[in-house]
Motif scaffolding. Sequence first.
Motif, PDB file in Angstrom:
ATOM      1  N   PRO A   1      53.781  25.531  79.386  1.00 47.90           N
ATOM      2  CA  PRO A   1      53.847  26.894  79.912  1.00 47.90           C
ATOM      3  C   PRO A   1      54.738  27.843  79.108  1.00 47.90           C
ATOM      4  O   PRO A   1      54.674  29.058  79.297  1.00 47.90           O
ATOM      5  N   GLN A   2      55.556  27.286  78.187  1.00 46.54           N
ATOM      6  CA  GLN A   2      56.449  28.143  77.387  1.00 46.54           C
ATOM      7  C   GLN A   2      55.828  28.608  76.075  1.00 46.54           C
ATOM      8  O   GLN A   2      56.493  29.262  75.267  1.00 46.54           O
TER       9      GLN A   2
ATOM     10  N   ILE B   1      53.598  30.823  75.110  1.00 43.62           N
ATOM     11  CA  ILE B   1      53.573  32.269  74.811  1.00 43.62           C
ATOM     12  C   ILE B   1      54.999  32.741  74.526  1.00 43.62           C
ATOM     13  O   ILE B   1      55.250  33.464  73.558  1.00 43.62           O
ATOM     14  N   SER B   2      55.925  32.299  75.367  1.00 42.17           N
ATOM     15  CA  SER B   2      57.325  32.691  75.195  1.00 42.17           C
ATOM     16  C   SER B   2      57.844  32.284  73.810  1.00 42.17           C
ATOM     17  O   SER B   2      58.463  33.086  73.102  1.00 42.17           O
TER      18      SER B   2
ATOM     19  N   LEU C   1      56.339  34.490  71.054  1.00 46.37           N
ATOM     20  CA  LEU C   1      56.972  35.817  70.977  1.00 46.37           C
ATOM     21  C   LEU C   1      58.328  35.713  70.278  1.00 46.37           C
ATOM     22  O   LEU C   1      58.668  36.544  69.428  1.00 46.37           O
TER      23      LEU C   1
ATOM     24  N   ARG D   1      52.421  39.922  71.571  1.00 45.29           N
ATOM     25  CA  ARG D   1      51.624  39.367  72.666  1.00 45.29           C
ATOM     26  C   ARG D   1      50.130  39.489  72.405  1.00 45.29           C
ATOM     27  O   ARG D   1      49.354  38.590  72.738  1.00 45.29           O
TER      28      ARG D   1
ATOM     29  N   VAL E   1      48.245  36.678  70.667  1.00 43.21           N
ATOM     30  CA  VAL E   1      48.221  35.350  71.305  1.00 43.21           C
ATOM     31  C   VAL E   1      47.185  35.292  72.414  1.00 43.21           C
ATOM     32  O   VAL E   1      47.129  36.188  73.261  1.00 43.21           O
ATOM     33  N   THR E   2      46.367  34.240  72.440  1.00 42.08           N
ATOM     34  CA  THR E   2      45.543  33.966  73.623  1.00 42.08           C
ATOM     35  C   THR E   2      45.886  32.577  74.133  1.00 42.08           C
ATOM     36  O   THR E   2      46.167  31.677  73.351  1.00 42.08           O
ATOM     37  N   MET E   3      45.879  32.432  75.450  1.00 42.29           N
ATOM     38  CA  MET E   3      46.229  31.133  76.044  1.00 42.29           C
ATOM     39  C   MET E   3      45.077  30.579  76.868  1.00 42.29           C
ATOM     40  O   MET E   3      44.366  31.330  77.549  1.00 42.29           O
ATOM     41  N   THR E   4      44.899  29.287  76.797  1.00 44.18           N
ATOM     42  CA  THR E   4      44.058  28.556  77.732  1.00 44.18           C
ATOM     43  C   THR E   4      44.879  27.359  78.211  1.00 44.18           C
ATOM     44  O   THR E   4      45.991  27.147  77.719  1.00 44.18           O
ATOM     45  N   GLN E   5      44.360  26.627  79.179  1.00 37.83           N
ATOM     46  CA  GLN E   5      45.016  25.381  79.577  1.00 37.83           C
ATOM     47  C   GLN E   5      43.958  24.301  79.657  1.00 37.83           C
ATOM     48  O   GLN E   5      42.872  24.517  80.184  1.00 37.83           O
TER      49      GLN E   5
ATOM     50  N   SER F   1      41.245  23.092  84.680  1.00 40.32           N
ATOM     51  CA  SER F   1      42.443  23.874  85.013  1.00 40.32           C
ATOM     52  C   SER F   1      42.071  25.327  85.248  1.00 40.32           C
ATOM     53  O   SER F   1      40.994  25.784  84.878  1.00 40.32           O
TER      54      SER F   1
ATOM     55  N   CYS G   1      43.920  29.029  84.294  1.00 39.13           N
ATOM     56  CA  CYS G   1      45.001  29.571  83.497  1.00 39.13           C
ATOM     57  C   CYS G   1      44.986  31.083  83.632  1.00 39.13           C
ATOM     58  O   CYS G   1      43.981  31.716  83.305  1.00 39.13           O
TER      59      CYS G   1
ATOM     60  N   ASP H   1      55.510  37.213  78.816  1.00 37.17           N
ATOM     61  CA  ASP H   1      55.281  35.814  78.432  1.00 37.17           C
ATOM     62  C   ASP H   1      54.827  34.952  79.611  1.00 37.17           C
ATOM     63  O   ASP H   1      54.864  33.723  79.540  1.00 37.17           O
TER      64      ASP H   1
ATOM     65  N   CYS I   1      52.674  32.921  82.411  1.00 32.99           N
ATOM     66  CA  CYS I   1      51.399  32.226  82.601  1.00 32.99           C
ATOM     67  C   CYS I   1      51.485  31.396  83.859  1.00 32.99           C
ATOM     68  O   CYS I   1      52.573  31.083  84.338  1.00 32.99           O
TER      69      CYS I   1
END
Lengths: 278, 278
Positions: free
Chosen positions: A187-188, A190-191, A194, A200, A203-207, B209, B211, B264, B266
């Motif tokens: 979960p960190q 993205i943090s 940065l 931001r 950045v793209t996030m998936t899980q 999941s 997200c 940041d 999520c």
Amino acid sequence: MAETGKQHNTYLPGHKDVKHHELRTAENCAAYLLPTLQMMAKENPSLALLDVGAGSGTISTSLARYLPHGQVTGVDLSEDILRSAAQHAEEVGAKNCHFQTGSVYQLPFPDGTFDVVHTHQMLCHLDSPVEALTELLRVTKRGGIVSIRETDMRTWSFWPMLPALERFFKIQLATHEAAGGTNAAGPQLISWALKAGAKREQVTMTQGSWCYSEPVEKQIWGTSWAQRVRAGEVGKKALDMGLAKKADLEEMAQAWEEWAQAEDACFACLHGEILIRK
Amino acid sequence: MAETGKQHNTYLPGHKDVKHHELRTAENCAAYLLPTLQMMAKENPSLALLDVGAGSGTISTSLARYLPHGQVTGVDLSEDILRSAAQHAEEVGAKNCHFQTGSVYQLPFPDGTFDVVHTHQMLCHLDSPVEALTELLRVTKRGGIVSIRETDMRTWSFWPMLPALERFFKIQLATHEAAGGTNAAGPQLISWALKAGAKREQVTMTQGSWCYSEPVEKQIWGTSWAQRVRAGEVGKKALDMGLAKKADLEEMAQAWEEWAQAEDACFACLHGEILIRK
């Protein structure tokens, strides 16, 4: 190896009981990267991909299959495990995949060398994940991507909930952080990105997840953990920290073996996944 | 509604602050089902699919898009939410999707009515999930499939780890089980399927999941939880159980709002997913 001045930049659990690492492929560990990788490879078939913390090399070689005209370089601190990786690459005929030692804190490549820089479950073992991520960005070409997948160790989800497995889970969390790692790495991401200088919007996030519920998967996963508890670094660390006695560890090892045999057993955990467009 | 004699067969958090339910689609909540569904629809275009616990209907209508010559029936206990669902179906032009009230313990259909029986985050709210699963199997045709996705509430993984959010997470777990639900529903799905009479070889498991990390997702998710904590059933239950005071709840609601604004931020959680071939 140059001295980097960073601690905990090796793989803490050791590479002794890592049969379960061989379950890992691009498809089950880097699925979030594949559509982008395929798109990039269409535009530029001779892509250069760096896989940092390549370990036994199964992810590197399966990524290499998506780049038949490209090159994959796998880097790891451990010469020993890279010998296995090179042997694996030969066995599966991954001629475009080679391996070399290196530290993530001081990668042996000039700025902007690679189109894609990938790492899987590596930052969670470091004491300075942001510095490592900064280095991953440094060796990435402008217009290239950094691709990172890290677990959230707190999300281990298993059944049946054998009491000894629940005790093991607590020990796993405590020893991982005591050894300098980060339980909540996923979960960190993205943090950390940065802090490493990304914006931001880059950045793209998936899980994603792992799921082990079929007999072969359960056998490999359960047996690896039984061995690690009984005679590996995790067990030793737990003894050193006074979190368990030898008999407790044996009970936990047996619980992993019992789990592997249970018809209704499953194991899963969450992984944060980010792509950073440089 | 017939009296079924089962407790907790309604949706405990209530349907007041469920804007986040509208984020849910076949693609982000039933991806594990889609390849099988598409294969089945090729063999038999006039498939009949039942969606139990359809709620606001967004999953039902997006499943209906995969069955242009088939029929989707959405069932829920709540007449109120089904009115929204029907309106949503009309808005998106899902003419092959209709809704009717019904209890999962006593579905108003003969044995073997549907080719596919789907449910999402429903069993986790029941006191008798195995009996409900038995009923899902009953209304499934031989050769058809039951498709279930349930979260493991213990795997909520979020960043930043604001202290008030961590306190909220504990309250969420405590109130959910106190109200008769199951926190560890996802990992128990194989176990429940076996207890409902399925054989292990009929069951396959994956884990998926959610997200939420992009601005719109964060806004909807954070705001829904802030409202639920401030004035919804979760907050009330926490007060009733003496787990929090009004001021604590306000702090938690503000933490959700702060989370939604954090660059940041999520949120993710694991879901167990099974397909049972009848």
